[in-house]
Design a protein around this motif. Structure first.
Motif, PDB file in Angstrom:
ATOM      1  N   ALA A  94       3.605   1.092 -10.985  1.00 35.25           N
ATOM      2  CA  ALA A  94       3.282   1.292  -9.573  1.00 35.25           C
ATOM      3  C   ALA A  94       4.597   1.474  -8.846  1.00 35.25           C
ATOM      4  N   GLY A  95       4.792   2.648  -8.280  1.00 32.44           N
ATOM      5  CA  GLY A  95       6.079   2.927  -7.646  1.00 32.44           C
ATOM      6  C   GLY A  95       5.927   3.583  -6.302  1.00 32.44           C
ATOM      7  N   ARG A  96       6.986   3.542  -5.527  1.00 31.26           N
ATOM      8  CA  ARG A  96       7.017   4.283  -4.261  1.00 31.26           C
ATOM      9  C   ARG A  96       8.446   4.677  -3.996  1.00 31.26           C
ATOM     10  N   SER A  97       8.633   5.579  -3.037  1.00 35.64           N
ATOM     11  CA  SER A  97       9.942   6.181  -2.871  1.00 35.64           C
ATOM     12  C   SER A  97      10.720   5.602  -1.701  1.00 35.64           C
ATOM     13  N   ILE A 139       2.222   4.635  -5.918  1.00 35.07           N
ATOM     14  CA  ILE A 139       1.529   5.525  -6.845  1.00 35.07           C
ATOM     15  C   ILE A 139       1.371   4.838  -8.187  1.00 35.07           C
ATOM     16  N   LEU A 192      12.756   2.779  -2.552  1.00 35.86           N
ATOM     17  CA  LEU A 192      12.572   3.187  -3.938  1.00 35.86           C
ATOM     18  C   LEU A 192      12.396   1.957  -4.811  1.00 35.86           C
ATOM     19  N   GLU A 193      11.228   1.819  -5.394  1.00 37.59           N
ATOM     20  CA  GLU A 193      11.009   0.657  -6.244  1.00 37.59           C
ATOM     21  C   GLU A 193       9.821   0.868  -7.157  1.00 37.59           C
ATOM     22  N   LYS A 194       9.795   0.097  -8.215  1.00 33.95           N
ATOM     23  CA  LYS A 194       8.782   0.288  -9.241  1.00 33.95           C
ATOM     24  C   LYS A 194       8.431  -1.046  -9.892  1.00 33.95           C
ATOM     25  N   PRO A 223       0.825  -1.200   0.000  1.00 38.81           N
ATOM     26  CA  PRO A 223       0.000   0.000   0.000  1.00 38.81           C
ATOM     27  C   PRO A 223       0.862   1.254   0.000  1.00 38.81           C
TER      28      PRO A 223
END
Lengths: 267, 267
Positions: free
Chosen positions: B100-103, B86, B106-108, B83
């Motif tokens: 779908a990534g997040r900081s 973005i 850091l991963e995508k 969850p």
DNA sequence: GCCTAGGTCCCGTGG
DNA sequence: CCACGGGGCCTAGGC
């Protein structure tokens, strides 16, 4: 309720109990994956016990006996059953009950639907191979940033050096001051890798003259190559992809950051 | 079974790229959960790296930013995003791409669809409370309220005490005045539990100096651990979850499961 | 934010 | 079959 027969994908909107039950049983019998969106409660008995009242959720039944109950939030299913469990579908008054149980450990999940909004069943073909990977480049870069991954006291001199017969992956100096040529292979190194390394070393000897140490760095050595290796005075060393990956991430943190932040901005 | 009209459940079978994109964007904007069945490939970059070729799978996008990619087998998603990530939806030639990534970390995850068989979007209402009955905490609390469940004449001094190497479950004084450290495990205690307890005791010895008694409290001891336990001068004691459950009931009054269980909020 | 521990962990691998 | 280690673990609870 509507039925879309094409592609073996069956879609039932707000099916009656009878239709839903039939679809569930037939789907499972045919080895299909079934998804249900609806209102249900969940009870679990086994390694622990849990209770979840009625709410709208997504349920996935996989042909291997895996069961997942997903709420509208969170990564993890609120209730589940690992692969190998046995499904049982039945009607209970005006509700549909699905049981998923297994014997070792002894446990059972019970789903009670008082409403099914959507039921989808389909045979999914998925033969692709999943790889969590580190490639040859990654291994080389990891060694450049952490030479001790190769050997205590090792120093990298050059990477990707051009020689008459191609590119040497890595050249360095070992703890004893010996000139060392490293040939990297991601998977199993074979006869060809050994011969390639030998050619590189011969090419370098022509330049310098001093003795050169040659090492094959790979996840394994193909059968029958050890003899060749020995006779040519070369070595084999195993590489641990996981540790390489960690080293790589440590070093590449910044680079990845850039790459991803670019994406974040653009999105 | 009561049939309700489909409340905001949108179903698209084999949608065009334009329709699918629009549905994805609108669904996410409206806080809906979206399920896609189709043929896709998956790439992941971040804490590790992974690649998965094209195949037919189920994808779930949750309104809280969770992403799941499920193959037709297995309990666990082959790729996912927890969850908070973005989502970004776009067209790439004749394919649909979802990022779908997040900081932090850091991963995508990148999904590339060359076919969408079904896209379903719906707002799910699920406010039910989830309760899990007897866990490690419950056992600890039961002992706090009824120390004789552990041993006649036992007194609890501290629970969840911080020591250099972590948290000790329970510390007390036994009938003979010995300082006693208890490590609780709900199920079978394994080698790791024994080692953990040993670490705690060593840490405490550093503080005080007097001899410390160490006890593993679990429903059972894994085979082959008794020797290790003996050699370290530690003990094993069986705990009866049922009696703990009863103790909790007694202490917490008729509050039943409400108080017994651990609550997971469902906002 | 980091750290620590727990989980119906799941999932491989090896005995 | 069970025991052990690892995970992109995830998730909750403290500080």
């Amino acid at each position: 309720m509507r039925l879309y027969p094409d592609l073996g994908l069956k879609v039932f909107q707000a099916p009656s109990i009878g239709v839903a039950l039939e679809a569930l049983k037939e789907g499972f019998r045919k080895g299909e994956l079934t998804i249900i969106i609806g209102r249900l409660s969940v009870d679990y008995h086994g390694r622990a016990r849990s209770k979840l009242g009625f709410g709208e959720r997504v349920v996935i039944l996989k042909p291997d006996g895996a069961l997942l109950v997903h709420r509208p939030h969170g990564h993890s299913p609120v209730n589940w059953q690992p692969p190998g469990s046995i499904f049982d579908f039945k009607r209970l008054g005006e509700k549909i009950v699905i049981n998923a149980g297994r014997s070792n450990p002894l446990e059972k999940v019970t789903l009670t639907f008082d409403r099914i909004d959507l039921l989808v069943s389909s045979r999914l073909r998925d033969d692709a191979e999943f790889s969590l990977y580190v490639d040859e480049h990654d291994i080389r870069d990891a060694l450049v940033s952490e030479p001790e991954l190769f050997e205590e006291g090792f120093h990298v001199v050059t990477k990707e050096k051009r020689v008459p017969s191609g590119f040497v992956d890595l050249i360095g100096v070992d703890r004893e001051g010996r000139f060392t040529v490293i040939e990297i292979k991601k998977g199993l190194a074979g006869r060809d890798s050994v011969i390639q390394l030998k050619r590189y070393i011969d090419g370098l000897k022509g330049e310098g003259g001093a003795a050169v140490r040659g090492v094959i760095l790979a996840s394994g050595l193909a059968r029958g190559c050890q003899g060749l290796l020995d006779s040519l005075g070369l070595e084999f060393k195993r590489v641990d992809p996981r540790r390489c990956y960690e080293a790589l991430m440590k070093r590449r943190g910044g680079g990845l950051q850039l790459e991803l932040s670019r994406w974040f901005i653009s999105s």
